[in-house]
Design an enzyme around this catalytic site. Structure first.
Site, PDB file in Angstrom:
ATOM      1  N   LYS A  52     -14.226 -26.519 -34.382  1.00  0.00           N
ATOM      2  CA  LYS A  52     -13.062 -25.959 -33.683  1.00  0.00           C
ATOM      3  C   LYS A  52     -11.772 -26.567 -34.224  1.00  0.00           C
ATOM      4  O   LYS A  52     -10.786 -25.867 -34.450  1.00  0.00           O
ATOM      5  CB  LYS A  52     -13.198 -26.185 -32.165  1.00  0.00           C
ATOM      6  CG  LYS A  52     -14.250 -25.269 -31.540  1.00  0.00           C
ATOM      7  CD  LYS A  52     -14.636 -25.639 -30.116  1.00  0.00           C
ATOM      8  CE  LYS A  52     -15.791 -24.746 -29.648  1.00  0.00           C
ATOM      9  NZ  LYS A  52     -16.273 -25.055 -28.299  1.00  0.00           N
ATOM     10  N   GLN A  96     -15.257 -29.348 -23.860  1.00  0.00           N
ATOM     11  CA  GLN A  96     -16.550 -28.961 -24.421  1.00  0.00           C
ATOM     12  C   GLN A  96     -17.659 -29.132 -23.378  1.00  0.00           C
ATOM     13  O   GLN A  96     -17.761 -30.177 -22.734  1.00  0.00           O
ATOM     14  CB  GLN A  96     -16.842 -29.803 -25.679  1.00  0.00           C
ATOM     15  CG  GLN A  96     -18.083 -29.400 -26.442  1.00  0.00           C
ATOM     16  CD  GLN A  96     -18.025 -27.988 -27.033  1.00  0.00           C
ATOM     17  OE1 GLN A  96     -16.952 -27.482 -27.371  1.00  0.00           O
ATOM     18  NE2 GLN A  96     -19.166 -27.342 -27.147  1.00  0.00           N
ATOM     19  N   ASP A 119     -10.807 -20.986 -23.318  1.00  0.00           N
ATOM     20  CA  ASP A 119     -12.238 -20.650 -23.267  1.00  0.00           C
ATOM     21  C   ASP A 119     -12.485 -19.408 -22.406  1.00  0.00           C
ATOM     22  O   ASP A 119     -13.544 -18.782 -22.498  1.00  0.00           O
ATOM     23  CB  ASP A 119     -13.027 -21.812 -22.647  1.00  0.00           C
ATOM     24  CG  ASP A 119     -13.747 -22.662 -23.684  1.00  0.00           C
ATOM     25  OD1 ASP A 119     -14.187 -22.099 -24.700  1.00  0.00           O
ATOM     26  OD2 ASP A 119     -13.872 -23.875 -23.457  1.00  0.00           O
TER      27      ASP A 119
HETATM   28  N1  GUN Z   1     -20.513 -25.190 -25.042  1.00  0.00           N
HETATM   29  C1  GUN Z   1     -21.228 -24.186 -25.600  1.00  0.00           C
HETATM   30  N2  GUN Z   1     -20.425 -23.128 -25.856  1.00  0.00           N
HETATM   31  C2  GUN Z   1     -19.180 -23.474 -25.449  1.00  0.00           C
HETATM   32  C3  GUN Z   1     -17.927 -22.809 -25.473  1.00  0.00           C
HETATM   33  O1  GUN Z   1     -17.778 -21.658 -25.900  1.00  0.00           O
HETATM   34  N3  GUN Z   1     -16.876 -23.516 -24.973  1.00  0.00           N
HETATM   35  C4  GUN Z   1     -17.008 -24.773 -24.475  1.00  0.00           C
HETATM   36  N4  GUN Z   1     -15.922 -25.365 -23.982  1.00  0.00           N
HETATM   37  N5  GUN Z   1     -18.161 -25.410 -24.442  1.00  0.00           N
HETATM   38  C5  GUN Z   1     -19.236 -24.758 -24.937  1.00  0.00           C
END
Ligand code: GUN
Length: 280
Positions: A52, A96, A119
């Site tokens: 990311k 996350q 998100d």
């Molecule tokens: N954990 C697995 N997929 C995601 C996601 O798309 N965003 C976040 N913040 N955590 C995750």
């Protein structure tokens, strides 16, 4: 022969489009910065977080990391989120998941300012999706819509079956497919005769979290199959929820694992970050 839906290529296209937008915003003095919060050091989460941050760098926006130990208390995390919510230099906040057991995931998600919730997990944004109002879309389902559209798959009027009903994928996916005028069925662990239901699908979207579960008996000839699962096999290779070798010959188009849905999640996160810049 089935068409392979190339998520890597499509995600690169989207990121290149976003890079241009970010450069144009930069000309007007508008900059972006994503705050990435990780609690603990789960190896899979660390890989996602690194990717990311790399994507931010690629499209030309800033990122700041907050990597906190596993023992961080919920109160400490809430305090950090409050600080990021009020920080004028931060326009996107990503915590996350999964969080350690001692934290209430919903409480944390609800603490993020919905205007910075890139998100798309905050109930304000999921509610906006239900009501057809503007808001941030959950990245994986939004990425799947882009995969389908950019691969020339028409959605309107199609029978879409979704396997899995999570808040992150299954539920928002159903709403997005409905918005695209598909006829949508959501299935889950209690669904009876799952294979019979799946065989009705023109578009089958699988997010169940079971390696190679969906075999040829679940797929109608000529269907489009989207595999959201990602699992590491004992031989260290990656596989999805779909038995690719068995299912691929039946399909009109299918996503591979890796290189299908995965890269799209990050591309759509970047899309939300750019949207956050233009909202500010
Ligand atoms: N954990 C697995 N997929 C995601 C996601 O798309 N965003 C976040 N913040 N955590 C995750």
């Amino acid at each position: 022969m089935a068409k392979l839906i190339d998520g890597k290529k499509i995600s690169r296209e989207i990121k290149d489009e976003l890079k241009e937008k970010v450069a144009a915003l930069g000309q007007k003095g508008i900059t972006g910065c994503l705050a990435v919060v990780q609690i603990g050091s789960d190896p899979a989460s660390s890989v996602y977080v690194r990717n990311k941050k790399r994507a931010c760098e690629y499209i030309g926006i800033g990122s700041v990391s907050h990597e906190l130990p596993e023992e961080t208390t919920e109160a400490q995390l809430l305090e950090l989120i409050d600080r990021l919510n009020r920080d004028k230099n931060i326009n996107g906040i990503l915590v996350q998941l999964p969080l350690p057991e001692h934290m209430d995931e919903n409480k944390i998600i609800c603490a993020i300012d919905p205007a910075k919730d890139v998100d798309g997990f905050h109930p304000y944004n999921t509610g906006a999706l239900v009501s057809g109002l503007p808001g941030y879309l959950s990245c994986t389902p939004a990425g799947i819509i882009q995969l389908l559209k950019r691969s020339g798959v028409s959605i309107s009027g199609k029978q879409c079956v979704i396997v899995g009903r999570s808040n992150i994928v299954g539920k928002p996916m159903a709403l997005l497919m409905l918005r695209e005028n598909a006829t949508v069925t959501v299935t889950h662990s209690r669904t009876k005769n799952l294979a019979d239901v799946c065989r009705k699908a023109d578009i089958l979207i699988v997010a169940m979290g079971k390696p190679r579960f969906i075999d040829a008996s679940y797929v109608k000839s000529g269907a489009v199959v989207i595999d959201v699962g990602i699992h590491r096999s004992p031989d260290n290779s990656l596989c999805g929820d779909v038995d690719f070798d068995q299912v691929m010959p039946l399909t009109e188009a299918i996503t591979p694992v890796p290189g299908g849905v995965g890269p799209m999640t990050i591309a759509m996160l970047m899309n939300n970050c750019v949207e956050a810049m233009t909202r500010a």
